[in-house]
Scaffold this active site. Structure first.
Site, short mmCIF file in Angstrom:
data_model
loop_
_atom_site.label_atom_id
_atom_site.label_comp_id
_atom_site.label_asym_id
_atom_site.label_seq_id
_atom_site.Cartn_x
_atom_site.Cartn_y
_atom_site.Cartn_z
N ASP A 41 0.84 -1.21 0.00
CA ASP A 41 0.00 0.00 0.00
C ASP A 41 0.87 1.25 0.00
OD1 ASP A 41 -2.04 -1.78 0.48
OD2 ASP A 41 -2.16 -1.31 2.63
N1 URA Z 1 -1.22 -5.84 4.07
C1 URA Z 1 -1.69 -4.58 4.02
O1 URA Z 1 -2.71 -4.27 4.63
N2 URA Z 1 -1.02 -3.68 3.31
C2 URA Z 1 0.14 -3.96 2.66
O2 URA Z 1 0.73 -3.08 2.04
C3 URA Z 1 0.62 -5.28 2.71
C4 URA Z 1 -0.08 -6.21 3.42
#
Ligand code: URA
Length: 249
Positions: A116
């Site tokens: 993310d």
């Molecule tokens: N889980 C999440 O919530 N975000 C990420 O970037 C990776 C795993």
């Protein structure tokens, strides 16, 4: 990187064009001007084929600089907060952290899965589609470890819930595979998982009534984010690094 035994050969103009050095016509001109040098000898004919081996950057220079890594490139990047892995999210892309010429490579570099925008840590990129699929394939079960900071103290049952293999995320039909939780403090923990569902870690903690305030991935398989790789920096992966992704210590 896919481990095909035989060394392929490629036309020099195609090799350099696919590495982003310019159009084939521009490369013909570079070569004619003596700017492409192999083992100390200018290669003036860009139509000729040369063997594509990993040692090429040590032997071939373009305008006096070592050739960029040939196709079969894999990178580890320390993704900083605020950059995105996909055009679908607003904000600067991780590709902007790489040399501009690398953004013109063909085959292109792609991220191996995604983090993310507000997740930092170890992100792999490769132009080797077979390697990418080997890493993300459910069959390979490559583990990913995340360091998590939480808004509220842990309740105490989260480890059992995550390990159960029965936790359902909102809007999904299949339970999550078991996830390991390692508690470091009242609001800090590490989780290790093998799937890569959308916002998985954040949604897992939401499912147990908590909220993730910081998320950092520090390991993929047995490959750790190097301590000296600062946010925004990247490194070319060697064969040992790739083997570590598949669990070879
Ligand atoms: N889980 C999440 O919530 N975000 C990420 O970037 C990776 C795993």
């Amino acid at each position: 990187m896919s481990g095909k035994g035989k060394t392929a050969s490629v036309r020099l103009d195609r090799l350099l064009a696919n590495l982003g050095y310019g159009s084939r016509r521009e490369i013909q001109m570079l070569a004619r001007a003596g700017a492409v040098v192999l083992d100390g000898t200018p290669l003036r004919d860009a139509d000729q084929r040369i063997a594509l081996d990993p040692g090429l950057p040590a032997r071939l220079t373009v305008s006096g600089k070592p050739l960029d890594p040939p196709p079969g490139l894999a990178l580890m990047l320390h993704k900083p907060l605020g950059v995105t892995c996909s055009h679908k999210e607003a904000g600067p892309l991780v590709y902007g952290l790489l040399p501009p010429r690398w953004r013109r490579r063909e085959p292109p570099l792609s991220t191996v899965g995604r983090l993310d925008k507000e997740t930092s840590g170890l992100l792999l990129l490769t132009d080797d589609g077979a390697l990418l699929h080997r890493i993300i394939s459910p069959k390979a079960s490559v583990s990913k470890r995340y360091q998590v900071t939480l808004d509220r103290p842990l309740r105490g049952d989260e480890g059992a819930v995550f390990a159960s293999g029965t936790l359902m995320l909102e809007g999904e039909e299949k339970p999550l595979l078991p996830v390991t939780l390692e508690v470091h403090g009242p609001t800090s923990a590490a989780v290790t998982l093998t799937e890569g569902r959308y916002h998985q870690v954040r949604r897992m903690f939401a499912a147990v009534g908590n909220h993730v305030t910081a998320l950092h991935r520090d390991r993929v398989g047995a490959l750790e984010l190097p301590a000296d790789l600062e946010p925004g920096q990247y490194r070319v992966m060697g064969e040992g690094d790739v083997a570590r992704v598949f669990g070879v210590e």
